[in-house]
Design a protein around this motif. Structure first.
Motif, short mmCIF file in Angstrom:
data_model
loop_
_atom_site.label_atom_id
_atom_site.label_comp_id
_atom_site.label_asym_id
_atom_site.label_seq_id
_atom_site.Cartn_x
_atom_site.Cartn_y
_atom_site.Cartn_z
N GLN A 1 0.82 -1.21 0.00
CA GLN A 1 0.00 0.00 0.00
C GLN A 1 0.86 1.26 0.00
OE1 GLN A 1 -0.41 -2.59 2.00
NE2 GLN A 1 -2.49 -3.34 1.64
N PHE B 1 -7.21 9.40 2.79
CA PHE B 1 -6.69 8.20 2.15
C PHE B 1 -5.18 8.08 2.35
CE2 PHE B 1 -5.02 5.73 -1.40
CZ PHE B 1 -5.88 4.63 -1.42
N GLU C 1 -3.66 5.12 4.47
CA GLU C 1 -3.05 4.05 3.70
C GLU C 1 -1.52 4.06 3.77
OE1 GLU C 1 -4.51 1.58 1.32
OE2 GLU C 1 -6.14 1.92 2.75
N TYR D 1 -12.97 8.18 4.34
CA TYR D 1 -12.10 7.06 4.01
C TYR D 1 -12.85 6.01 3.19
CZ TYR D 1 -8.85 3.16 4.60
OH TYR D 1 -7.99 2.12 4.37
N ARG D 2 -14.09 5.73 3.57
CA ARG D 2 -14.88 4.75 2.83
C ARG D 2 -15.12 5.23 1.39
NH1 ARG D 2 -18.47 4.40 6.23
NH2 ARG D 2 -19.99 5.87 5.41
N ARG E 1 -11.77 5.02 -0.63
CA ARG E 1 -11.45 3.63 -0.96
C ARG E 1 -12.31 3.13 -2.12
NH1 ARG E 1 -7.75 -0.13 0.98
NH2 ARG E 1 -9.43 -1.60 1.42
#
Length: 290
Positions: A99, A123, A127, A151-152, A155
C-alpha cells in the motif's frame, strides 16, 4: 530556534516531505510546504507532540494548495502527470508495504486527482502512514465518523479504477531492460510481444517539450508512437532507475535529462507507459541524480 527544536524538525523533514508529496503530486510544491511548516514551527510554542503538530500543519497547508492546484491542472496543456521522484534514496519513505509503495506510484497519484482534497488527505494518511481515524480527525479538525465516511468514499473511488499488479521487482527489471533494448533498436516483434493489447501511453510535456497531447491507446498505436523515437537513437541514452517506486527509464538527449518513462506491467506485458518531459517537472529528479 534552539538546537533541540531544530533537531526535532530535521528528524521529521523526510516524513513531512513524503506526506506533502503524496498529497500534492508535486515535489517542488512539497518542498515549499515543508519550508512553510518550518517557519511556523520556528515561531510556535513547544507542542506536546511535535510530530503530530507538524503533520497537521503540513496536511492543512497541502489542502489549501490543492484547491488552487485543481484549477491550474484543468488548464494544463495536455495530460497532467505528477513530478517524478527517485525512490531508491528513501526520499518518499515509508515504502515497506504494498500500500505504501502504491501510494507514490504515478498511476495512483493520477487516480488520487479524482478525490476531493479531504478524501485525498484521509486516504494518504490512513493508507501510507497508518494514522488512526481518531488521529486523522484531530489533524483535519473534523469528527471521527466524518473521517470514516471520507475514508470509505476514497477507498471506493480508488478500488473502482485501480488494478494492483504484484510481479516481483526482479521480473520488472528484466522486462524493463527488454523494453529498453527493443525501443532503441526498433525491434517491432519484441515490442509487440511486450505490449498488452490495451496498453495506454501518457505523455506530459506541459506545452514546454514535444509530447502527444492525448493518451495513445492500443498496441498498434503505442507501437507506432514508440518507433518514432528510433530516429533519435544516436542522440539518446536511457538508463534504468526506480522512480515513484516503479521501474523507470531516465532519458538523456544529447547528455541532458529530457524525460522520465515509468512502465507498469500486468504479468509480463506492459499495461501503461507514463512519460514526463516537461522540463519544470524534471528539475527535482535531476537534482537528486547530481
Amino acid at each position: 530556534m534552539t538546537d533541540e527544536r531544530l533537531e526535532r524538525f530535521e528528524a521529521n523533514r523526510r516524513r513531512l516531505f513524503s506526506v506533502a508529496y503524496r498529497l500534492l503530486g508535486e515535489a517542488s510544491e512539497a518542498e515549499d510546504v515543508v519550508q512553510d511548516a518550518y517557519l511556523r514551527w520556528e515561531r510556535a510554542e513547544w507542542a506536546v507532540s511535535p510530530e503530530a503538530w507538524l503533520t497537521k500543519v503540513v496536511t492543512n497547508l497541502c489542502l489549501d494548495r490543492l484547491t488552487s492546484a485543481r484549477a491550474r491542472r484543468e488548464a494544463y496543456v495536455g495530460p497532467w502527470l505528477p513530478e517524478p521522484v527517485a525512490t531508491g534514496a528513501g526520499a518518499l519513505d515509508p515504502l515497506e508495504t504494498v500500500q505504501q509503495r502504491e501510494s507514490v506510484s504515478l498511476g495512483m497519484l493520477v487516480l488520487l486527482e479524482r478525490l476531493t482534497p479531504p478524501e485525498r488527505a484521509v486516504f494518504v494518511l490512513r493508507e501510507a502512514f497508518g494514522h488512526s481515524h481518531r488521529e486523522i480527525a484531530d489533524i483535519l479538525d473534523v469528527t471521527e465518523p466524518h473521517v470514516r465516511q471520507l475514508y470509505r468514499r476514497s477507498r471506493q473511488h480508488v478500488a473502482a479504477a485501480h488494478k494492483r499488479f504484484t510481479a516481483p521487482p526482479e521480473q520488472h527489471r528484466q522486462l524493463l531492460e527488454r523494453f529498453l533494448d527493443a525501443t532503441l533498436t526498433g525491434d517491432v516483434p519484441a515490442l509487440e510481444r511486450l505490449l498488452a493489447d490495451d496498453v495506454v501511453a501518457w505523455a506530459d510535456g506541459g506545452g514546454k517539450a514535444p509530447a502527444v497531447r492525448h493518451p495513445v491507446a492500443g498496441r498498434t498505436a503505442v507501437l507506432r508512437h514508440l518507433l518514432a523515437f528510433t530516429r533519435y537513437a544516436p542522440r539518446i541514452r536511457m538508463t534504468p532507475d526506480v522512480v515513484n517506486g516503479a521501474s523507470a527509464l531516465l532519458v538523456h538527449l544529447d547528455g541532458a535529462l529530457s524525460g522520465v518513462t515509468v512502465v507498469e506491467f500486468d504479468g509480463d506485458r506492459i499495461s501503461t507507459i507514463h512519460t514526463i518531459a516537461n522540463p519544470d517537472k524534471l528539475a527535482f529528479l535531476a537534482k537528486q541524480r547530481m
